[in-house]
Design a protein around this motif. Structure first.
Motif, short mmCIF file in Angstrom:
data_model
loop_
_atom_site.label_atom_id
_atom_site.label_comp_id
_atom_site.label_asym_id
_atom_site.label_seq_id
_atom_site.Cartn_x
_atom_site.Cartn_y
_atom_site.Cartn_z
N SER A 190 31.91 42.55 37.43
CA SER A 190 31.56 41.64 38.53
C SER A 190 30.22 42.01 39.14
CB SER A 190 32.65 41.69 39.61
OG SER A 190 33.88 41.22 39.11
N THR B 169 32.69 45.47 44.99
CA THR B 169 32.53 45.90 43.60
C THR B 169 31.98 47.33 43.54
OG1 THR B 169 30.29 44.97 43.39
CG2 THR B 169 32.14 43.56 42.76
N VAL C 122 31.06 36.93 33.12
CA VAL C 122 30.71 36.30 34.39
C VAL C 122 29.58 35.28 34.19
CG1 VAL C 122 29.63 36.71 36.64
CG2 VAL C 122 31.53 38.15 35.88
N PHE D 161 37.71 33.97 38.27
CA PHE D 161 37.52 35.32 38.78
C PHE D 161 38.68 35.74 39.68
CE2 PHE D 161 32.72 34.19 38.75
CZ PHE D 161 32.70 34.30 37.37
#
Length: 472
Positions: A262, A353, A411, A433
């Motif tokens: 991410s 993250t 992503v 996600f």
């Protein structure tokens, strides 16, 4: 053997051209306090510098694509620009396994010198071609692929630093090392902002050219001041095969897709997302894209510290819960067309993250150290058990780093699909996600928190101090 026997010496031909430690016992408290800590921190500082430049070159295309427009003779579509940021992400992910293995084969110092110096190739290529109108897309894809070598630096650096620090300090050391590297994403984006604000949005070559003297400087410093650890025992070659067969390797890799995947995916795509969804100019996009990666990078050592104190499993689980909630906020911002809420939600996600990156990586040495402790209880030699745990940790770091970086590819492909059609929305990508973060919460709870271990706690809990000696 006495810790005082550990010393650096000039190795190999050329008298003093190589530096290799004769012995390294970081788990021995007396050795660590008298000699080891100073040597480890010196190598950590230069490792951070090398990894930082690697991340900057790796993520440079997240900035360069903001400049690409008909004004400079590079009229690429949003889909082509997303492809340009996917390419270095993919190559960097694939290179992480061989880069991690290269440290044990060539030595941390020697490989750091090479891995830093080779970045001159993509940096020079970007500086030259990005100012040439009419350059075809395939040329930039090739240069971007070469820039993926910067992504491999992470795995070799983390594997090297893991072996320099005792297990009780690895959460902090790995978090600091990775955070200092990750911040390269923010720094190159700040540099892009400064170039746009001062020279305009028609001089992207300035961004690439800035790194040329830095690459040379860090390469020289690494050659002069870093050390190679003692060569590992021959059985270390089998650590990779054992790591592949270990279920923990793949559970942790899955979690690292959610955290680092991410981080790097959002870092590469954020500016393009703002341009595509909100019609932001290059200056407007660059004004916001650096903040999230900067805060996320600074949060990574915090994640390691929290994991040292509370356990990697607990911190990781709660981080994924918060990331799922933050992604829900992005869906709300997209539905309302709120630029401020969208940027704020993304910034919070970046911080999370970073925390998750630090806590997940802390779980790797903790899992194998705990297993080594159980083996010692069952009668296995302590030195052998903990040396094996270190070798496995290094191998798993390489594998998890590679798989996690592939999450960044996923992503960007999700964003490319979501925004591929005219008037496309990022909502489908955000839903995907959110579902993945929910899966990560379930995995962390089921594998690392639900079942009490023989040690009396969850896997990834803080490890006790050990006064024995562990050789690398």
């Amino acid at each position: 053997m006495s810790p005082s026997g550990a010393s650096a010496r000039g190795g190999g031909r050329g008298g003093g051209r190589g530096r290799r430690l004769e012995e390294w016992d970081p788990e021995d408290v007396r050795f660590w306090e008298t000699r080891g800590k100073r040597i480890a921190r010196r190598n950590l500082a230069l490792s951070i510098a090398s990894e930082h430049i690697g991340f900057s070159v790796w993520s440079m295309w997240s900035v360069l694509v903001l400049f690409m427009s008909p004004r400079i003779g590079l009229p690429f579509t949003p889909g082509e620009k997303f492809l340009l940021v996917v390419t270095p992400t993919l190559v960097g992910a694939v290179l992480r396994i061989p880069y991690s293995h290269a440290v044990t084969r060539f030595g941390g110092r020697d490989w750091t010198v090479f891995a830093t110096a080779v970045l001159l190739v993509p940096a020079c290529g970007a500086a030259y071609f990005v100012q040439r109108p009419g350059t075809p897309l395939w040329v930039f894809l090739l240069i971007g692929a070469l820039g993926g070598t910067g992504g491999g630096n992470f795995a070799s650096s983390m594997t090297n630093i893991t072996a320099f620090f005792p297990q009780r300090h690895q959460g902090w050391a790995l978090g600091l090392n990775a955070g200092g590297g990750n911040i390269g994403v923010a720094v190159v984006q700040i540099l892009g902002l400064l170039v746009i604000a001062t020279a305009g949005d028609t001089h992207p070559s300035y961004v690439a050219a800035f790194y040329l003297p830095l690459i040379v400087t860090v390469s020289l410093l690494a050659a002069l001041r870093m050390d190679n650890l003692p060569r590992p025992d021959r059985p270390a070659k089998g650590a990779w095969g054992e790591a592949v067969r270990c279920a923990h390797t793949w559970w942790i890799s899955l979690l690292y897709i959610g955290t680092f995947g991410s981080f790097i995916g959002y870092g590469f795509a954020f500016g393009l997302v703002l341009q595509t969804q909100f019609g932001s100019t290059a200056l407007e996009a660059a004004s916001y894209t650096f903040l999230g990666p900067l805060l996320g990078s600074l949060a990574r050592p915090l994640g390691g510290r929290l994991a040292d104190r509370w356990g990697g499993g607990r911190v990781t689980a709660w981080t994924f819960v918060a990331m799922a909630a933050g992604t829900g906020g992005l869906l709300l911002a997209s539905a309302r067309g709120s630029f401020a809420l969208f940027v704020g939600g993304f910034t919070v996600l970046f911080v999370l993250t970073g925390i998750g990156n630090g806590s997940t990586y802390k779980m790797i040495p903790a899992v194998f150290a705990e297993r080594a402790g159980r083996e010692v209880t069952d009668g296995r030699d302590a030195l052998d058990a903990f040396a094996r745990a270190r070798r496995l940790s290094g191998a798993v770091i390489g594998i998890a780093g590679a798989v996690g970086a592939l999450g960044g590819v996923a992503v960007n492909l999700a964003f490319r699909a979501a925004y591929g059609s005219e008037g496309g929305s990022g909502a489908p990508a955000f839903v995907a996600f959110l579902c993945f973060y929910a899966l990560c919460v379930a995995v962390t709870w089921a594998v690392y928190l639900r079942t009490p271990r023989a040690s009396g706690g969850a896997v990834g809990d803080p490890a006790p101090r050990r006064s024995g000696v562990s050789r690398v």
